[in-house]
Scaffold this motif. Structure first.
Motif, PDB file in Angstrom:
ATOM      1  N   HIS A  79      17.346  -2.756  -7.774  1.00  0.00           N
ATOM      2  CA  HIS A  79      15.983  -2.262  -7.987  1.00  0.00           C
ATOM      3  C   HIS A  79      15.224  -2.354  -6.667  1.00  0.00           C
ATOM      4  CE1 HIS A  79      12.339  -1.447 -10.331  1.00  0.00           C
ATOM      5  NE2 HIS A  79      11.742  -2.258  -9.491  1.00  0.00           N
ATOM      6  N   ASN A  80      14.502  -1.283  -6.328  1.00  0.00           N
ATOM      7  CA  ASN A  80      13.731  -1.240  -5.084  1.00  0.00           C
ATOM      8  C   ASN A  80      12.241  -1.371  -5.368  1.00  0.00           C
ATOM      9  OD1 ASN A  80      15.744  -0.324  -2.859  1.00  0.00           O
ATOM     10  ND2 ASN A  80      16.183   1.012  -4.613  1.00  0.00           N
ATOM     11  N   MET A  81      11.544  -2.021  -4.460  1.00  0.00           N
ATOM     12  CA  MET A  81      10.091  -2.158  -4.577  1.00  0.00           C
ATOM     13  C   MET A  81       9.453  -1.957  -3.205  1.00  0.00           C
ATOM     14  SD  MET A  81       7.965  -5.459  -5.953  1.00  0.00           S
ATOM     15  CE  MET A  81       8.742  -5.598  -7.502  1.00  0.00           C
ATOM     16  N   ILE A  82       8.313  -1.270  -3.184  1.00  0.00           N
ATOM     17  CA  ILE A  82       7.629  -0.935  -1.929  1.00  0.00           C
ATOM     18  C   ILE A  82       6.354  -1.760  -1.782  1.00  0.00           C
ATOM     19  CG2 ILE A  82       6.630   0.971  -0.595  1.00  0.00           C
ATOM     20  CD1 ILE A  82       9.612   1.301  -1.526  1.00  0.00           C
ATOM     21  N   VAL A  83       6.095  -2.230  -0.578  1.00  0.00           N
ATOM     22  CA  VAL A  83       4.852  -2.955  -0.308  1.00  0.00           C
ATOM     23  C   VAL A  83       4.449  -2.693   1.134  1.00  0.00           C
ATOM     24  CG1 VAL A  83       6.034  -5.084   0.452  1.00  0.00           C
ATOM     25  CG2 VAL A  83       3.712  -5.249  -0.465  1.00  0.00           C
ATOM     26  N   CYS A  84       3.192  -2.966   1.440  1.00  0.00           N
ATOM     27  CA  CYS A  84       2.742  -3.058   2.834  1.00  0.00           C
ATOM     28  C   CYS A  84       2.006  -4.382   2.926  1.00  0.00           C
ATOM     29  CB  CYS A  84       1.822  -1.895   3.209  1.00  0.00           C
ATOM     30  SG  CYS A  84       1.125  -2.080   4.871  1.00  0.00           S
ATOM     31  N   THR A  85       2.668  -5.402   3.495  1.00  0.00           N
ATOM     32  CA  THR A  85       2.027  -6.728   3.542  1.00  0.00           C
ATOM     33  C   THR A  85       0.889  -6.776   4.554  1.00  0.00           C
ATOM     34  OG1 THR A  85       3.591  -7.556   5.208  1.00  0.00           O
ATOM     35  CG2 THR A  85       4.158  -7.926   2.882  1.00  0.00           C
ATOM     36  N   LEU A  86       0.918  -5.885   5.564  1.00  0.00           N
ATOM     37  CA  LEU A  86      -0.058  -5.967   6.654  1.00  0.00           C
ATOM     38  C   LEU A  86      -1.318  -5.144   6.405  1.00  0.00           C
ATOM     39  CD1 LEU A  86       2.370  -5.696   9.708  1.00  0.00           C
ATOM     40  CD2 LEU A  86       1.235  -7.752   8.863  1.00  0.00           C
ATOM     41  N   CYS A  87      -1.192  -4.067   5.627  1.00  0.00           N
ATOM     42  CA  CYS A  87      -2.400  -3.282   5.340  1.00  0.00           C
ATOM     43  C   CYS A  87      -2.208  -2.560   4.015  1.00  0.00           C
ATOM     44  CB  CYS A  87      -2.797  -2.360   6.492  1.00  0.00           C
ATOM     45  SG  CYS A  87      -1.526  -1.279   7.165  1.00  0.00           S
TER      46      CYS A  87
END
Lengths: 218, 206
Positions: free
Chosen positions: B102-110
């Motif tokens: 399973h894939n999950m997308i994030v942007c921890t910096l912005c």
């Protein structure tokens, strides 16, 4: 910059709370703020990395207690004043008190459909890529006080190159006005235990998109 | 700390409304912006750009094996060839869910997010709880969304730290055999393309 924006792995922020039937904008000013950012970006007075750095420079307490578009609005005011595009006195007055500067271009309604897609950040490579898929690498332990896209949680860690993504504008230099300085970009994968220790979920892997200057051969 | 939007606070909202109006007026009087262009941008994000585009892309990938391959090889090129958008930005990458992963997308910096195919990111995507925990404890984040993966499913989290943008290609649910692309698209939720949700059960929309 080791700022509050670099949130990966922090504790204490609580549950994620999805909103049912969330509107695109929660108030009209949010849409205007997004559009103002977009229209000013189009004039060429700053790059996307400079705007990210503009958010990161907000004081930590302001960053945490302001909504997303409020942060955008404060950043926009700060950058406009810092670049001398308008004075704080004019923003307070709500009217221009002096003529504007000549800018490269101005966004018109007719241009808008063509500006909804992102531009390309690819640039011709100054040299061959140092790494290839499958190479073991270690991220550097760097702490620049200026903009960087290497998150704290992934510094000084061992990982594997999964993909070479081409040669891109380098945020760390373009954000401080030192040019695009194109660098190879890689997807680097880490085992969860490398980042979070023995208690980490063993079935988890995390990747970052890392520019070549962030990496050394492991 | 939970939601960080301020629409509950009437005084701040009206203060922001005034502040943004002042800013817009100054920038227009300076000759930097055209207010009709602002109207067009707001209208585009309110009415044209959104996750319905990503849903059509996913439905096509479910229906057309050659398109699925092209999407996984170069998503910018594949989406452009589909003709749903008049232009597609570079660096879009599609990542495929499988029974094993399973894939999950994030942007921890912005807040980096594939705007062209999913529209503007929801508030939770930009919030501290999501950005802090998605990379260290994604299974607990999924629990916040009411999603429980089968035991033994690997999770891969993609932190969007550069100008590459990611969209998850979720697994096609069983029970929608023979469906048209349009009907399949109705199963594809925004969250299933971020990796914080799964497609709808065909029985829910049949």
């Amino acid at each position: 910059m080791d700022g509050i924006h670099d949130m990966g792995g922090m504790h204490g922020f609580g549950r994620v709370e999805p909103e049912q039937d969330e509107p695109v904008f929660h108030a009209p000013w949010e849409g205007r703020t997004l559009a103002l950012n977009r229209a000013m970006g189009y004039t060429g007075v700053w790059t996307i990395d400079q705007t990210r750095a503009g958010i990161e420079r907000l004081p930590p307490d302001v960053y945490l207690s302001s909504s997303y578009y409020k942060k955008w609005e404060m950043r926009l005011e700060n950058m406009i004043v810092d670049l001398g595009l308008a004075g704080r006195d004019e923003l307070d007055a709500g009217h221009a008190l002096r003529p504007g500067k000549a800018l490269k271009r101005k966004l018109t309604a007719a241009d808008v459909p063509n500006t909804l897609s992102r531009g390309s950040f690819s640039r011709p490579a100054p040299g061959p890529a140092r790494f290839k898929a499958g190479d073991k690498v270690r991220t550097k332990n760097i702490h620049p006080a200026t903009h960087t896209r290497l998150p704290r949680y992934a510094r000084g860690k061992s990982g594997v190159i999964e993909a070479v993504r081409g040669c891109h504008v380098y945020p760390d230099t373009v954000a401080i006005g030192r040019g695009e300085n194109p660098q190879w970009l890689y997807t680097v994968v880490f085992e969860s235990r490398e980042l979070w220790g023995d208690a980490a979920d063993p079935l988890l892997k995390i990747s970052i998109e890392a520019f070549e200057p962030y990496l050394e051969r492991a | 700390m939970t939601h960080d939007h301020d629409h509950e606070h009437g005084s701040e909202l009206s203060e922001m409304q005034l502040r943004v109006r002042a800013l817009e007026t100054v920038l227009a009087e300076k000759g930097y912006i055209d207010q009709a262009a602002l109207d067009a941008i707001v209208e585009a994000y309110e009415t044209k750009v959104g996750p319905h585009t990503g849903a059509r892309v996913v439905a096509k990938a479910w229906s057309d094996p050659a398109f699925r391959q092209a999407l996984l090889a170069d998503a910018s090129k594949a989406v452009a060839s589909f003709g749903l958008l008049n232009r597609v930005g570079d660096h879009l990458i599609a990542v495929e869910n499988t029974p094993k992963r399973h894939n999950m997308i994030v942007c921890t910096l912005c807040s980096c997010y594939p705007w062209e195919v999913l529209g503007l990111p929801p508030v939770w995507y930009k919030s501290a709880p999501y950005r802090s925990r998605a990379v260290s404890d994604p299974r607990s984040v999924l629990a916040d969304f009411g999603v429980k993966l089968p035991a033994g499913t690997d999770i891969r989290v993609w932190d969007s730290t550069a100008e590459t943008r990611f969209i998850v290609l979720p697994m096609r649910p069983a029970g929608a055999e023979g469906w048209s692309e349009e009907r399949l698209a109705s199963l594809v939720t925004r969250d299933s393309m971020i990796g914080t949700g799964l497609p709808k059960n065909p029985k829910e929309v049949a």
